[in-house]
Design a protein around this motif. Structure first.
Motif, short mmCIF file in Angstrom:
data_model
loop_
_atom_site.label_atom_id
_atom_site.label_comp_id
_atom_site.label_asym_id
_atom_site.label_seq_id
_atom_site.Cartn_x
_atom_site.Cartn_y
_atom_site.Cartn_z
N GLY A 9 0.84 -1.19 0.00
CA GLY A 9 0.00 0.00 0.00
C GLY A 9 0.87 1.24 0.00
N TYR A 10 0.36 2.30 0.61
CA TYR A 10 1.08 3.59 0.61
C TYR A 10 2.48 3.41 1.20
CZ TYR A 10 -3.25 6.00 -0.60
OH TYR A 10 -4.38 6.44 -1.26
N LEU A 11 2.60 2.58 2.19
CA LEU A 11 3.93 2.36 2.78
C LEU A 11 4.74 1.37 1.94
CD1 LEU A 11 4.53 1.29 6.53
CD2 LEU A 11 6.04 0.77 4.68
N ASP A 30 1.60 -8.89 -1.94
CA ASP A 30 0.33 -8.34 -1.48
C ASP A 30 -0.75 -9.35 -1.81
OD1 ASP A 30 -0.54 -5.12 -0.78
OD2 ASP A 30 -2.15 -6.53 -1.27
N LYS A 35 -3.75 -4.80 -7.41
CA LYS A 35 -2.65 -3.93 -7.00
C LYS A 35 -1.32 -4.47 -7.50
CE LYS A 35 -3.37 -1.61 -3.00
NZ LYS A 35 -3.48 -1.36 -1.57
N TYR A 70 3.31 -16.06 -1.77
CA TYR A 70 4.24 -16.00 -0.63
C TYR A 70 5.45 -16.93 -0.81
CZ TYR A 70 2.00 -12.95 2.83
OH TYR A 70 1.52 -11.87 3.52
N CYS A 82 4.58 -4.51 6.08
CA CYS A 82 4.08 -3.16 5.78
C CYS A 82 2.56 -3.15 5.65
CB CYS A 82 4.69 -2.66 4.46
SG CYS A 82 6.47 -2.66 4.42
N VAL A 83 1.87 -4.15 6.20
CA VAL A 83 0.41 -4.23 6.03
C VAL A 83 -0.29 -3.19 6.90
CG1 VAL A 83 0.44 -6.69 5.43
CG2 VAL A 83 0.18 -6.00 7.83
N THR A 85 -2.79 -1.39 9.62
CA THR A 85 -3.22 -1.61 11.01
C THR A 85 -4.33 -0.61 11.31
OG1 THR A 85 -1.39 -0.15 11.69
CG2 THR A 85 -1.03 -2.52 11.89
N THR A 125 2.61 0.50 11.85
CA THR A 125 2.45 1.16 13.16
C THR A 125 1.58 0.28 14.05
OG1 THR A 125 2.58 3.28 12.04
CG2 THR A 125 1.69 3.30 14.28
N GLU A 156 2.75 11.08 3.31
CA GLU A 156 2.16 10.97 1.98
C GLU A 156 2.35 12.31 1.27
OE1 GLU A 156 -1.81 9.22 2.04
OE2 GLU A 156 -1.06 7.64 3.34
N CYS A 269 -3.40 7.61 9.27
CA CYS A 269 -2.47 7.45 10.40
C CYS A 269 -2.91 8.19 11.66
CB CYS A 269 -1.07 7.90 9.99
SG CYS A 269 -0.33 6.76 8.79
N LYS A 272 -6.33 7.23 13.68
CA LYS A 272 -6.38 5.86 14.24
C LYS A 272 -5.22 5.63 15.20
CE LYS A 272 -3.40 3.40 11.21
NZ LYS A 272 -2.15 2.85 11.66
N ARG A 339 -8.88 8.43 3.40
CA ARG A 339 -9.18 7.82 4.70
C ARG A 339 -9.30 8.93 5.75
NH1 ARG A 339 -4.45 3.28 4.85
NH2 ARG A 339 -3.31 5.01 3.93
N1 LIG Z 1 0.40 5.77 4.80
C1 LIG Z 1 1.29 6.41 5.52
O1 LIG Z 1 1.54 7.60 5.35
C2 LIG Z 1 2.02 5.70 6.63
C3 LIG Z 1 3.12 6.32 7.23
C4 LIG Z 1 3.77 5.69 8.29
C5 LIG Z 1 3.29 4.47 8.74
N2 LIG Z 1 2.19 3.91 8.15
C6 LIG Z 1 1.73 2.62 8.67
O2 LIG Z 1 2.00 1.65 7.69
C7 LIG Z 1 1.04 0.61 7.70
C8 LIG Z 1 0.46 0.45 6.30
O3 LIG Z 1 -0.22 1.64 5.97
P1 LIG Z 1 -0.64 1.97 4.47
O4 LIG Z 1 -1.09 3.37 4.46
O5 LIG Z 1 0.43 1.51 3.53
O6 LIG Z 1 -1.90 0.97 4.33
P2 LIG Z 1 -2.59 0.44 2.99
O7 LIG Z 1 -3.95 0.03 3.36
O8 LIG Z 1 -2.37 1.42 1.89
O9 LIG Z 1 -1.73 -0.84 2.59
C9 LIG Z 1 -1.80 -2.08 3.24
C10 LIG Z 1 -1.58 -3.16 2.20
O10 LIG Z 1 -1.43 -4.43 2.86
C11 LIG Z 1 -2.05 -5.41 2.05
N3 LIG Z 1 -2.29 -6.62 2.85
C12 LIG Z 1 -3.25 -6.81 3.80
N4 LIG Z 1 -3.12 -8.05 4.31
C13 LIG Z 1 -2.06 -8.62 3.72
C14 LIG Z 1 -1.40 -9.90 3.84
N5 LIG Z 1 -1.82 -10.80 4.72
N6 LIG Z 1 -0.34 -10.14 3.06
C15 LIG Z 1 0.10 -9.22 2.17
N7 LIG Z 1 -0.47 -8.01 2.01
C16 LIG Z 1 -1.54 -7.72 2.78
C17 LIG Z 1 -3.29 -4.72 1.53
O11 LIG Z 1 -3.82 -5.37 0.39
C18 LIG Z 1 -2.74 -3.32 1.22
O12 LIG Z 1 -2.25 -3.23 -0.11
C19 LIG Z 1 0.03 1.03 8.77
O13 LIG Z 1 0.38 0.41 9.98
C20 LIG Z 1 0.22 2.52 8.87
O14 LIG Z 1 -0.16 3.03 10.12
C21 LIG Z 1 1.57 4.48 7.10
#
Ligand SMILES: NC(=O)c1ccc[n+]([C@@H]2O[C@H](COP(=O)([O-])OP(=O)(O)OC[C@H]3O[C@@H](n4cnc5c(N)ncnc54)[C@H](O)[C@@H]3O)[C@@H](O)[C@H]2O)c1
Length: 442
Positions: A9-11, A30, A35, A70, A82-83, A85, A125, A156, A269, A272, A339
């Protein structure tokens, strides 16, 4: 180094592409097939400046690929979780089911890398205590695999730059000194480039690394709600919050950033994370220590409703047959992330109360359409503002900040604008004949 990033995802997508560009061999895993397909074609599945180019460039080197399988993890030594939370559906705590599922899916493929025992790196996180719990879960799957926590701080809109050139790197290492040394050696190899460039490294135990992340986000959220609280007092007293922010920001103990009053924070972020932090503090028996965060959250939500009420008053106390142009839907500019977006909350609330709302956003329109199919969407600000009784600037995209108030005035029914981000020059808009309102400024 040979890495997997689990969750793209974004991370994870940014991290995977950035690590490959630093010379590592990366498999992005993923569960979302669409995606993965987009990423393998060199397309980021979301809007993030410079990311498409970084992905395409890294794919060309052959050091980056994406998969839903996997089994591909078996060749890699380092697995970076990086999934997501997200907040639990029925409570304030973090939903850790994706982290647990990722570890379980990874388990059968651990320790098969020719490079040595696996290192699982948590980057999502998580509430404090999660790494210790996962360490036990990991030990049940492998006697050799190590676990470290290594929180992510990307913003972001700046994610590529933040990942390639982070302002700090944090390691949360195992208690056992030998395990800690081996985990650190592997992490040092992963981050050899940024460390060689002098990026500060902070090392602690699991709990410390987990708390660094949520403490940082809680502080940022508090700073935003603080200035928004001051803005409310400014409105009641005739002071100007932007002047106050500038004046207090010169004090380097305070600093000028994150002191722009507005409709508050959102995104995947801060909201939540502060709620999960409070929930975890409760479980640890220290609820009172973080009770101020409840106020931070309440203040933040109040900002949104204040703008709804401000709009209601500006429209003479009714939304019926009123056309409202909403500029911006993403929670921040240079992102398509909606979000917990305060902009989208306000647009939906106004629409729900009977107004004729037209939203425009340079990147988030598709996401808005998918999540709020009832909201009308326009391709640009001038189209959205056609015949509008009021214009709301809710996400401060550069193209909205650069709007020509004279040209916009030509198309609206009433030249009244609420600048929910204090992003425009009040004088310029008033000189062009607009009634200009903002947050905490006379
Ligand atoms: N987005 C941000 O700016 C940012 C910054 C710092 C930390 N974080 C933290 O990073 C984490 C991810 O955030 P995000 O924004 O990337 O979320 P997101 O929802 O964009 O991405 C999560 C990804 O994980 C995938 N996923 C879910 N279950 C899975 C599994 N079992 N196996 C493989 N892939 C799986 C989903 O399909 C999705 O693509 C969170 O804990 C968030 O708090 C995010």
């Amino acid at each position: 180094m040979k890495l997997t990033t689990i969750g793209c995802g974004y991370l994870g997508a940014v991290y995977a592409a950035a690590m490959a560009s630093l010379g590592h061999d990366v498999v992005g895993l993923d569960v979302d097939e669409a995606k993965v397909a987009a990423l393998n074609e060199g397309r980021a599945p979301f809007y993030e400046p410079a990311l498409d180019d970084l992905i395409a460039e890294s794919l060309r080197t052959g050091r980056l690929r994406f998969s839903t399988d996997y089994a591909q993890a078996a060749t890699q030594q380092v697995h970076v979780i990086c999934v997501g939370t997200p907040q639990q559906i029925d409570g304030p705590g973090a939903d850790l089911r994706y982290v647990d599922a990722a570890l379980d899916a990874l388990a059968p493929h651990l320790d098969r890398s020719p490079d040595g025992p696996s290192l699982v790196v948590g980057r999502s996180t998580v509430p404090v205590g999660t790494a210790t719990r996962l360490r036990e879960r990991l030990a049940a799957a492998s006697s050799a695999a190590l676990l470290a926590w290594n929180p992510e701080f990307l913003r972001e809109g700046f994610a590529v730059e933040d990942t390639l050139r982070p302002d700090r790197i944090v390691y949360g290492l195992p208690e056992d000194p030998d395990e800690a040394r081996r985990a650190r050696e592997i992490l040092d190899a992963v981050y050899a480039s940024p460390l060689a460039e002098g990026t500060p490294l902070v090392v602690g135990n699991y709990a410390t690394a987990e708390l660094v992340k949520v403490s940082a986000n809680s502080f940022l959220a508090t700073k935003i709600s603080f200035i928004n609280a001051i803005a409310e007092v400014c409105e009641a007293s005739g002071a100007d919050v932007s002047t106050i922010a500038r004046a207090i920001g010169y004090d380097d103990r305070i600093g000028p950033k994150f002191l722009r009053a507005g409709i508050g924070f959102g995104g995947g972020c801060l909201p939540k994370d502060i709620r999960a932090f409070m929930a975890r503090a409760g479980e640890l028996g220290v609820t009172d220590a973080l009770s101020f965060l409840r106020e931070v959250d309440t203040l933040n939500n109040r900002q949104r409703d204040r703008v709804v009420n401000m709009t209601h008053r500006a429209l003479g106390g009714t939304f019926t047959h009123k056309r409202i142009a909403v500029l911006g839907a993403a929670f921040k500019p240079d992102s398509d992330d909606i979000r917990q977006s305060p902009a989208l909350y306000i647009a939906s609330k106004l629409s729900g109360r009977g107004a004729d709302v037209v939203v425009t956003d340079p990147a988030a329109a598709d996401n808005v359409h998918a999540q709020r199919p009832n909201l009308a969407i326009a391709p640009d600000a001038l189209t959205a503002a056609q015949g509008a009784d009021i214009v709301l600037l809710l996400t401060e995209w550069a193209q909205f900040r650069a709007l020509d108030p004279v040209a916009l005035r030509e198309v609206v029914a009433t030249p009244w604008i609420i600048d929910g981000r204090n992003a425009l020059d009040p004088q310029r808009w008033r000189d062009a004949g607009w009634t200009y309102q903002s947050i905490g400024r006379p």
